[in-house]
Design a protein around this motif. Sequence first.
Motif, PDB file in Angstrom:
ATOM      1  N   GLU A  97      15.266  22.474  83.369  1.00 26.52           N
ATOM      2  CA  GLU A  97      15.873  21.303  82.716  1.00 26.52           C
ATOM      3  C   GLU A  97      14.729  20.612  81.991  1.00 26.52           C
ATOM      4  O   GLU A  97      13.568  20.730  82.405  1.00 26.52           O
ATOM      5  CB  GLU A  97      16.518  20.360  83.746  1.00 26.52           C
ATOM      6  CG  GLU A  97      15.542  19.819  84.796  1.00 26.52           C
ATOM      7  CD  GLU A  97      16.115  18.708  85.684  1.00 26.52           C
ATOM      8  OE1 GLU A  97      17.306  18.388  85.569  1.00 26.52           O
ATOM      9  OE2 GLU A  97      15.341  18.143  86.476  1.00 26.52           O
TER      10      GLU A  97
ATOM     11  N   ARG B 266      17.474  29.432  82.693  1.00 30.93           N
ATOM     12  CA  ARG B 266      18.053  29.635  84.039  1.00 30.93           C
ATOM     13  C   ARG B 266      18.447  31.091  84.179  1.00 30.93           C
ATOM     14  O   ARG B 266      19.146  31.627  83.303  1.00 30.93           O
ATOM     15  CB  ARG B 266      19.287  28.744  84.239  1.00 30.93           C
ATOM     16  CG  ARG B 266      18.925  27.289  84.224  1.00 30.93           C
ATOM     17  CD  ARG B 266      20.102  26.387  84.468  1.00 30.93           C
ATOM     18  NE  ARG B 266      19.679  25.024  84.229  1.00 30.93           N
ATOM     19  CZ  ARG B 266      20.437  23.953  84.334  1.00 30.93           C
ATOM     20  NH1 ARG B 266      21.700  24.087  84.686  1.00 30.93           N
ATOM     21  NH2 ARG B 266      19.959  22.753  84.088  1.00 30.93           N
TER      22      ARG B 266
ATOM     23  N   GLU C 190      20.713  32.843  85.262  1.00 31.75           N
ATOM     24  CA  GLU C 190      22.116  32.814  85.705  1.00 31.75           C
ATOM     25  C   GLU C 190      22.508  34.181  86.270  1.00 31.75           C
ATOM     26  O   GLU C 190      22.178  35.218  85.683  1.00 31.75           O
ATOM     27  CB  GLU C 190      23.039  32.480  84.530  1.00 31.75           C
ATOM     28  CG  GLU C 190      22.827  31.098  83.920  1.00 31.75           C
ATOM     29  CD  GLU C 190      23.390  29.970  84.769  1.00 31.75           C
ATOM     30  OE1 GLU C 190      24.048  30.238  85.792  1.00 31.75           O
ATOM     31  OE2 GLU C 190      23.146  28.794  84.395  1.00 31.75           O
TER      32      GLU C 190
ATOM     33  N   VAL D 191      24.449  30.873  79.380  1.00 28.61           N
ATOM     34  CA  VAL D 191      23.387  31.780  78.931  1.00 28.61           C
ATOM     35  C   VAL D 191      22.120  31.538  79.743  1.00 28.61           C
ATOM     36  O   VAL D 191      22.050  30.583  80.524  1.00 28.61           O
ATOM     37  CB  VAL D 191      23.106  31.587  77.412  1.00 28.61           C
ATOM     38  CG1 VAL D 191      24.184  32.248  76.574  1.00 28.61           C
ATOM     39  CG2 VAL D 191      22.967  30.123  77.046  1.00 28.61           C
TER      40      VAL D 191
ATOM     41  N   GLU E  21      18.666  15.719  76.385  1.00 32.14           N
ATOM     42  CA  GLU E  21      18.689  14.910  77.614  1.00 32.14           C
ATOM     43  C   GLU E  21      18.058  13.546  77.391  1.00 32.14           C
ATOM     44  O   GLU E  21      17.022  13.413  76.727  1.00 32.14           O
ATOM     45  CB  GLU E  21      17.911  15.618  78.732  1.00 32.14           C
ATOM     46  CG  GLU E  21      18.554  16.907  79.181  1.00 32.14           C
ATOM     47  CD  GLU E  21      18.119  17.343  80.574  1.00 32.14           C
ATOM     48  OE1 GLU E  21      18.980  17.497  81.437  1.00 32.14           O
ATOM     49  OE2 GLU E  21      16.906  17.542  80.775  1.00 32.14           O
TER      50      GLU E  21
ATOM     51  N   GLU F  80      32.481  22.343  81.947  1.00 34.44           N
ATOM     52  CA  GLU F  80      31.532  21.252  81.679  1.00 34.44           C
ATOM     53  C   GLU F  80      30.845  21.389  80.311  1.00 34.44           C
ATOM     54  O   GLU F  80      30.277  22.423  79.985  1.00 34.44           O
ATOM     55  CB  GLU F  80      30.459  21.248  82.784  1.00 34.44           C
ATOM     56  CG  GLU F  80      29.419  20.174  82.603  1.00 34.44           C
ATOM     57  CD  GLU F  80      28.302  20.253  83.639  1.00 34.44           C
ATOM     58  OE1 GLU F  80      28.528  20.797  84.738  1.00 34.44           O
ATOM     59  OE2 GLU F  80      27.194  19.777  83.319  1.00 34.44           O
TER      60      GLU F  80
ATOM     61  N   GLU G 160      21.302   9.616  83.524  1.00 36.37           N
ATOM     62  CA  GLU G 160      20.960  10.790  82.717  1.00 36.37           C
ATOM     63  C   GLU G 160      22.173  11.445  82.059  1.00 36.37           C
ATOM     64  O   GLU G 160      22.903  12.202  82.697  1.00 36.37           O
ATOM     65  CB  GLU G 160      20.285  11.843  83.605  1.00 36.37           C
ATOM     66  CG  GLU G 160      19.942  13.111  82.847  1.00 36.37           C
ATOM     67  CD  GLU G 160      19.688  14.290  83.773  1.00 36.37           C
ATOM     68  OE1 GLU G 160      20.619  14.696  84.501  1.00 36.37           O
ATOM     69  OE2 GLU G 160      18.552  14.797  83.772  1.00 36.37           O
TER      70      GLU G 160
HETATM   71  N1  GAP Z   1      18.992  17.567  83.844  1.00 37.27           N
HETATM   72  C1  GAP Z   1      20.291  17.716  84.364  1.00 37.27           C
HETATM   73  C2  GAP Z   1      20.853  19.051  84.181  1.00 37.27           C
HETATM   74  O1  GAP Z   1      20.160  19.962  83.774  1.00 37.27           O
HETATM   75  P1  GAP Z   1      23.047  20.421  84.370  1.00 37.27           P
HETATM   76  O2  GAP Z   1      24.469  19.950  84.592  1.00 37.27           O
HETATM   77  O3  GAP Z   1      22.541  21.511  85.216  1.00 37.27           O
HETATM   78  O4  GAP Z   1      22.160  19.124  84.500  1.00 37.27           O
HETATM   79  C3  GAP Z   1      23.159  19.911  81.824  1.00 37.27           C
HETATM   80  O5  GAP Z   1      22.888  20.837  82.850  1.00 37.27           O
HETATM   81  C4  GAP Z   1      23.884  20.591  80.688  1.00 37.27           C
HETATM   82  O6  GAP Z   1      23.143  21.720  80.241  1.00 37.27           O
HETATM   83  C5  GAP Z   1      25.259  21.139  81.049  1.00 37.27           C
HETATM   84  O7  GAP Z   1      26.247  20.140  80.967  1.00 37.27           O
HETATM   85  C6  GAP Z   1      25.448  22.200  79.992  1.00 37.27           C
HETATM   86  O8  GAP Z   1      25.909  21.629  78.781  1.00 37.27           O
HETATM   87  C7  GAP Z   1      24.030  22.717  79.780  1.00 37.27           C
HETATM   88  N2  GAP Z   1      23.825  23.961  80.534  1.00 37.27           N
HETATM   89  C8  GAP Z   1      23.480  24.093  81.820  1.00 37.27           C
HETATM   90  N3  GAP Z   1      23.356  25.391  82.168  1.00 37.27           N
HETATM   91  C9  GAP Z   1      23.645  26.104  81.067  1.00 37.27           C
HETATM   92  C10 GAP Z   1      23.691  27.499  80.769  1.00 37.27           C
HETATM   93  N4  GAP Z   1      23.392  28.432  81.671  1.00 37.27           N
HETATM   94  N5  GAP Z   1      24.037  27.880  79.518  1.00 37.27           N
HETATM   95  C11 GAP Z   1      24.314  26.963  78.574  1.00 37.27           C
HETATM   96  N6  GAP Z   1      24.269  25.636  78.787  1.00 37.27           N
HETATM   97  C12 GAP Z   1      23.944  25.216  80.010  1.00 37.27           C
END
Ligand code: GAP
Length: 454
Positions: free
Chosen positions: A145, A177, A179, A189, A196, A261, A317
């Motif tokens: 993040e 990440r 994933e 992805v 942020e 989300e 945040e």
């Molecule tokens: N700093 C807080 C944070 O990272 P999160 O809900 O894990 O919170 C925030 O991530 C946003 O990042 C999500 O709402 C999404 O839009 C985006 N996001 C998270 N993981 C993602 C992924 N693997 N691929 C694309 N977008 C992702």
Amino acid sequence: MTNTTMDDLISLCKRRGFIFPSSDIYGGLQGVYDFGPLGVELKNNLKSAWWRSTVYERDDVEGLDAAILTNPITLRHSGHETTFTDPLIDCRSCKTRHRADHLKTKKCPSCGSSDLTEARDFNLMFKTAVGPIDDGSSFAYLRPETAQAIFTNFKHVVDSTARRLPFGIAQMGKAFRNEITPRNFIFRVREFEQMELEFFVRPGQDEEWHQKWIDTRLAWWERQGVSRHNIELYNVPKEELAHYSKATVDLMYRFPHGLEELEGIANRTDFDLGSHTKAQSDFDIHSETIPNKDSNTKLAIQDIENDNRWIIPYVIEPSAGVERAILAILNEAYRVENLDDNKSRIVLALKPHLSPIKAAILPLKRNNEEIVRKALEIKRELQMLGIGRMLYEDTGNIGKGYRRHDEIGTPICITVDFETIDTDDTVTVRDRDSMAQRRMKTAELPDFLKDFYR
Ligand code: GAP
């Protein structure tokens, strides 16, 4: 509601040069995508819109652009080393891996077998070796993040800007990440970008600011063309909250594959500044030394209205993903319209500030030197306005040019023809949405476009 499918969007993105699978010539890399000539413009325009509203149009936010490579100690104290995990199960029959919390039954979604392992925690952070010797002792994480570097730079920003509460620090940039199951095009992805904001407030004022940011973000999405009707608010239940959160409201969007989300708006309390400072034990904030022996800095601020007493601010945040934003925006903008003559057209009705091409300048004849020279001259002049990308395009077929620009969301097409050269220095200006055409003096084009994009 729209009935655009994911396949419609994937096809448009590839055909017109918005988004390509990464390393495509070698079979791709799962969960990784590249942005093409139009995708990069759309992405930049979207990020500018976020930066403008989050930083420039406010008086209480500073910007930051921190490194992606992150000292592991940061992510130890933030809690990511221990808690940033998803539950992983293996299928013993077909050897595929799945997220346990995404399974609808106790069967493997790939082969249907019930021979699955127990779920175990899988950490999502990517590691990379730092320096020439890869013996595992010197490594960094690719940030999961962007937020953590905002927290670790908190004191630098306060000291260099003299900010007082409430104020925020904004950052856009890559996050990574690992994933377990990337899926749904660019929705989930492994490499993506986040927009942020960490907004620091006095403890006790956090709930009020949380609501303010939910309202502010909803209004922003509408300005990007994301209909309020397609967003639902989800109050994340306690058992699903991230380890740092006291309350999170997710903005859930109706993507082509379902309601998921788009952005999370969390009340992170003083968890992060606190844990980088006090190593999660009680301590006297007014003491000179800090209990976190790994850190040399107290991430707190002095309250000038209260005898300069130290406080660790609470943090609100709003965190949005760029790729998910682009998917939602494309989904909202994509439409197929039936025309009078039994034909149809695809239109990408993007908000003009997001359109990759601001105006296309088309010469009626590509082999007429005078028309071509005039069209190029107009393009160069309009490019100087600083509005965004202007495109000179001499395919020689104006009808096809209009259709192509409808499909990529160009709001304005300008056609240079014989009348421009021979008669009155006017051009045809065509509007994407209404398809209306009108003649306009070339000298009027700059003011017209400036006004259109104001
Ligand atoms: N700093 C807080 C944070 O990272 P999160 O809900 O894990 O919170 C925030 O991530 C946003 O990042 C999500 O709402 C999404 O839009 C985006 N996001 C998270 N993981 C993602 C992924 N693997 N691929 C694309 N977008 C992702």
